[in-house]
Design a protein around this motif. Structure first.
Motif, PDB file in Angstrom:
ATOM      1  N   PRO A  35      10.377 -11.394  -1.435  1.00 31.03           N
ATOM      2  CA  PRO A  35       9.680 -12.152  -2.493  1.00 31.03           C
ATOM      3  C   PRO A  35       8.419 -11.470  -3.002  1.00 31.03           C
ATOM      4  O   PRO A  35       8.007 -11.701  -4.136  1.00 31.03           O
ATOM      5  CB  PRO A  35       9.336 -13.483  -1.796  1.00 31.03           C
ATOM      6  CG  PRO A  35      10.201 -13.548  -0.587  1.00 31.03           C
ATOM      7  CD  PRO A  35      10.409 -12.134  -0.166  1.00 31.03           C
ATOM      8  N   LEU A  36       7.800 -10.640  -2.152  1.00 32.95           N
ATOM      9  CA  LEU A  36       6.526 -10.026  -2.516  1.00 32.95           C
ATOM     10  C   LEU A  36       6.688  -8.678  -3.198  1.00 32.95           C
ATOM     11  O   LEU A  36       5.728  -8.157  -3.767  1.00 32.95           O
ATOM     12  CB  LEU A  36       5.653  -9.868  -1.265  1.00 32.95           C
ATOM     13  CG  LEU A  36       5.293 -11.169  -0.541  1.00 32.95           C
ATOM     14  CD1 LEU A  36       4.558 -10.866   0.759  1.00 32.95           C
ATOM     15  CD2 LEU A  36       4.441 -12.063  -1.435  1.00 32.95           C
ATOM     16  N   CYS A  37       7.881  -8.094  -3.125  1.00 32.98           N
ATOM     17  CA  CYS A  37       8.115  -6.777  -3.721  1.00 32.98           C
ATOM     18  C   CYS A  37       8.479  -6.860  -5.204  1.00 32.98           C
ATOM     19  O   CYS A  37       8.676  -5.829  -5.846  1.00 32.98           O
ATOM     20  CB  CYS A  37       9.225  -6.046  -2.976  1.00 32.98           C
ATOM     21  SG  CYS A  37       8.782  -5.545  -1.304  1.00 32.98           S
ATOM     22  N   CYS A  38       8.620  -8.079  -5.717  1.00 33.89           N
ATOM     23  CA  CYS A  38       8.896  -8.285  -7.148  1.00 33.89           C
ATOM     24  C   CYS A  38      10.155  -7.542  -7.581  1.00 33.89           C
ATOM     25  O   CYS A  38      10.154  -6.796  -8.567  1.00 33.89           O
ATOM     26  CB  CYS A  38       7.703  -7.863  -7.990  1.00 33.89           C
ATOM     27  SG  CYS A  38       6.186  -8.753  -7.570  1.00 33.89           S
ATOM     28  N   ALA A  56       3.461 -10.178 -12.587  1.00 34.18           N
ATOM     29  CA  ALA A  56       2.795 -11.252 -13.334  1.00 34.18           C
ATOM     30  C   ALA A  56       3.372 -12.617 -13.014  1.00 34.18           C
ATOM     31  O   ALA A  56       2.701 -13.641 -13.233  1.00 34.18           O
ATOM     32  CB  ALA A  56       2.903 -10.979 -14.829  1.00 34.18           C
ATOM     33  N   ALA A  57       4.600 -12.682 -12.478  1.00 36.03           N
ATOM     34  CA  ALA A  57       5.210 -13.967 -12.146  1.00 36.03           C
ATOM     35  C   ALA A  57       4.617 -14.577 -10.879  1.00 36.03           C
ATOM     36  O   ALA A  57       4.778 -15.771 -10.640  1.00 36.03           O
ATOM     37  CB  ALA A  57       6.721 -13.795 -11.980  1.00 36.03           C
ATOM     38  N   LEU A  58       3.942 -13.771 -10.085  1.00 33.40           N
ATOM     39  CA  LEU A  58       3.333 -14.257  -8.849  1.00 33.40           C
ATOM     40  C   LEU A  58       1.982 -14.911  -9.128  1.00 33.40           C
ATOM     41  O   LEU A  58       1.327 -14.587 -10.124  1.00 33.40           O
ATOM     42  CB  LEU A  58       3.142 -13.104  -7.861  1.00 33.40           C
ATOM     43  CG  LEU A  58       4.388 -12.385  -7.337  1.00 33.40           C
ATOM     44  CD1 LEU A  58       3.975 -11.233  -6.434  1.00 33.40           C
ATOM     45  CD2 LEU A  58       5.299 -13.349  -6.582  1.00 33.40           C
ATOM     46  N   PRO A  59       1.543 -15.803  -8.240  1.00 32.14           N
ATOM     47  CA  PRO A  59       0.176 -16.324  -8.365  1.00 32.14           C
ATOM     48  C   PRO A  59      -0.837 -15.177  -8.271  1.00 32.14           C
ATOM     49  O   PRO A  59      -0.591 -14.169  -7.597  1.00 32.14           O
ATOM     50  CB  PRO A  59       0.048 -17.263  -7.156  1.00 32.14           C
ATOM     51  CG  PRO A  59       1.449 -17.584  -6.763  1.00 32.14           C
ATOM     52  CD  PRO A  59       2.278 -16.396  -7.118  1.00 32.14           C
ATOM     53  N   LEU A  60      -1.967 -15.338  -8.929  1.00 38.31           N
ATOM     54  CA  LEU A  60      -2.962 -14.270  -8.975  1.00 38.31           C
ATOM     55  C   LEU A  60      -3.391 -13.822  -7.587  1.00 38.31           C
ATOM     56  O   LEU A  60      -3.610 -12.628  -7.348  1.00 38.31           O
ATOM     57  CB  LEU A  60      -4.173 -14.724  -9.787  1.00 38.31           C
ATOM     58  CG  LEU A  60      -3.983 -14.788 -11.316  1.00 38.31           C
ATOM     59  CD1 LEU A  60      -5.233 -15.351 -11.976  1.00 38.31           C
ATOM     60  CD2 LEU A  60      -3.646 -13.406 -11.866  1.00 38.31           C
ATOM     61  N   TRP A  61      -3.500 -14.756  -6.656  1.00 36.16           N
ATOM     62  CA  TRP A  61      -4.000 -14.392  -5.327  1.00 36.16           C
ATOM     63  C   TRP A  61      -2.994 -13.557  -4.540  1.00 36.16           C
ATOM     64  O   TRP A  61      -3.351 -12.935  -3.539  1.00 36.16           O
ATOM     65  CB  TRP A  61      -4.382 -15.639  -4.538  1.00 36.16           C
ATOM     66  CG  TRP A  61      -3.258 -16.607  -4.287  1.00 36.16           C
ATOM     67  CD1 TRP A  61      -2.851 -17.611  -5.095  1.00 36.16           C
ATOM     68  CD2 TRP A  61      -2.398 -16.648  -3.132  1.00 36.16           C
ATOM     69  NE1 TRP A  61      -1.786 -18.295  -4.544  1.00 36.16           N
ATOM     70  CE2 TRP A  61      -1.496 -17.730  -3.342  1.00 36.16           C
ATOM     71  CE3 TRP A  61      -2.309 -15.901  -1.965  1.00 36.16           C
ATOM     72  CZ2 TRP A  61      -0.509 -18.061  -2.410  1.00 36.16           C
ATOM     73  CZ3 TRP A  61      -1.323 -16.234  -1.036  1.00 36.16           C
ATOM     74  CH2 TRP A  61      -0.449 -17.301  -1.266  1.00 36.16           C
ATOM     75  N   ALA A  85       1.139  -7.893  -3.381  1.00 36.21           N
ATOM     76  CA  ALA A  85       2.300  -7.238  -3.991  1.00 36.21           C
ATOM     77  C   ALA A  85       2.034  -5.761  -4.254  1.00 36.21           C
ATOM     78  O   ALA A  85       2.884  -4.901  -3.985  1.00 36.21           O
ATOM     79  CB  ALA A  85       2.674  -7.945  -5.298  1.00 36.21           C
ATOM     80  N   TRP A  86       0.838  -5.437  -4.758  1.00 35.28           N
ATOM     81  CA  TRP A  86       0.519  -4.036  -5.081  1.00 35.28           C
ATOM     82  C   TRP A  86       0.225  -3.208  -3.828  1.00 35.28           C
ATOM     83  O   TRP A  86       0.127  -1.988  -3.911  1.00 35.28           O
ATOM     84  CB  TRP A  86      -0.655  -3.964  -6.045  1.00 35.28           C
ATOM     85  CG  TRP A  86      -0.298  -4.350  -7.437  1.00 35.28           C
ATOM     86  CD1 TRP A  86      -0.766  -5.419  -8.143  1.00 35.28           C
ATOM     87  CD2 TRP A  86       0.619  -3.669  -8.314  1.00 35.28           C
ATOM     88  NE1 TRP A  86      -0.204  -5.454  -9.397  1.00 35.28           N
ATOM     89  CE2 TRP A  86       0.653  -4.397  -9.529  1.00 35.28           C
ATOM     90  CE3 TRP A  86       1.409  -2.538  -8.184  1.00 35.28           C
ATOM     91  CZ2 TRP A  86       1.449  -4.009 -10.608  1.00 35.28           C
ATOM     92  CZ3 TRP A  86       2.207  -2.149  -9.266  1.00 35.28           C
ATOM     93  CH2 TRP A  86       2.221  -2.875 -10.449  1.00 35.28           C
ATOM     94  N   SER A  87       0.113  -3.850  -2.686  1.00 31.36           N
ATOM     95  CA  SER A  87      -0.047  -3.092  -1.438  1.00 31.36           C
ATOM     96  C   SER A  87       1.296  -2.661  -0.865  1.00 31.36           C
ATOM     97  O   SER A  87       1.359  -1.887   0.098  1.00 31.36           O
ATOM     98  CB  SER A  87      -0.800  -3.925  -0.397  1.00 31.36           C
ATOM     99  OG  SER A  87       0.002  -5.007   0.072  1.00 31.36           O
TER     100      SER A  87
END
Length: 265
Positions: A184-187, A193-198, A203-205
């Motif tokens: 879910p975190l790898c998009c 952008a579909a994920l919550p901002l926090w 995700a970028w890690s």
């Protein structure tokens, strides 16, 4: 150096002969990716043929499934090859031989790549024949995506192997489940952008996020994001180093506690 390369080649050849000796092992490598591709491929066909708003982006679905399978199968190929040493109670024998940890890791990486090629190429052909989706249409970017995903799978495989060595069969389930936790975190199927901002920093890690964002840029905009691939490669280098360090540390810990001798019991 020559002896080290010979030991790596010998271990890789051993794993390859084990794989080649069983037609069921070879079938299993191809079976699961093929079944997954059939399910998602028919959904792709439905979306592509429909008049829905998703029809224009239906190709993203098959691209994401193919690349996710590279990551997932790369990690499974690494981990399962290692687990066979545990199941056969051979790990202690290997560690008492001149074989060094980095040589074992290198042979597992090579075998992971071999298994990945065996499982992926037929599925890519199947996808093209049945659904007309050519993954090579991604151009040179496909090689960068493949490389980064394979490096990530090795880093995760090293950590899982280390945990199995240290914790025993209690950690074996990680071989199957750890990638599902990251999914879910790898998009994979949607942009960051579909994920919550926090959750954006999380995700970028994760290196697969860069690959799937890069894939969407290629398929939607026809643009290869070199910046994303360079950042991903730098993160992969760091994670691969961390993975090998963790593997060696947990191996040494198991040695000191005598865990290698009871492994598999």
């Amino acid at each position: 150096m020559t002896q080290s390369l010979n030991r790596i080649a010998a271990m890789t050849a051993r794993y390859y002969y084990i794989l080649r000796s069983s037609s069921l092992r070879l079938l299993e490598i191809i079976y699961w990716p093929a079944m997954q591709m059939l399910v998602w491929g028919f959904l792709y066909t439905y979306l592509y043929d429909s008049k829905s708003a998703m029809a224009s982006t239906a190709g993203l679905l098959l691209g994401a499934v193919l690349l996710w399978d590279v990551l997932f199968r790369g990690q499974l190929g690494f981990t399962f090859t290692f687990l066979e040493e545990i199941w056969s109670r051979n790990l202690a024998n290997l560690m008492m031989s001149p074989l060094q940890p980095f040589e074992l890791a290198a042979s597992l990486m090579l075998m992971s790549l071999i298994r990945l090629v065996i499982g992926t190429l037929p599925v890519m052909l199947l996808t093209f024949v049945l659904f007309g989706f050519n993954v090579f249409a991604m151009g040179p970017g496909l090689l960068a995506f493949f490389l980064n995903l394979v490096l990530t799978s090795w880093a995760i495989g090293l950590i899982v192997a280390g945990l199995v060595i240290r914790q025993g069969f209690g950690a074996e389930s990680l071989a199957y489940s750890i990638m599902i936790v990251l999914l879910p975190l790898c998009c994979v199927y949607y942009p960051v952008a579909a994920l919550p901002l926090w959750l954006h920093p999380v995700a970028w890690s994760l290196t697969p996020t860069y690959v799937f964002e890069g894939m969407r840029a290629v398929l939607l905009d026809g643009t290869f994001r070199t910046d994303l691939m360079i950042e991903c490669l730098a993160l992969n280098a760091a994670y691969l180093g961390m993975g090998f360090t963790t593997f060696v540390a947990l191996l040494q810990s198991a040695r000191h506690k005598g865990g290698l001798l009871t492994m598999g019991e």
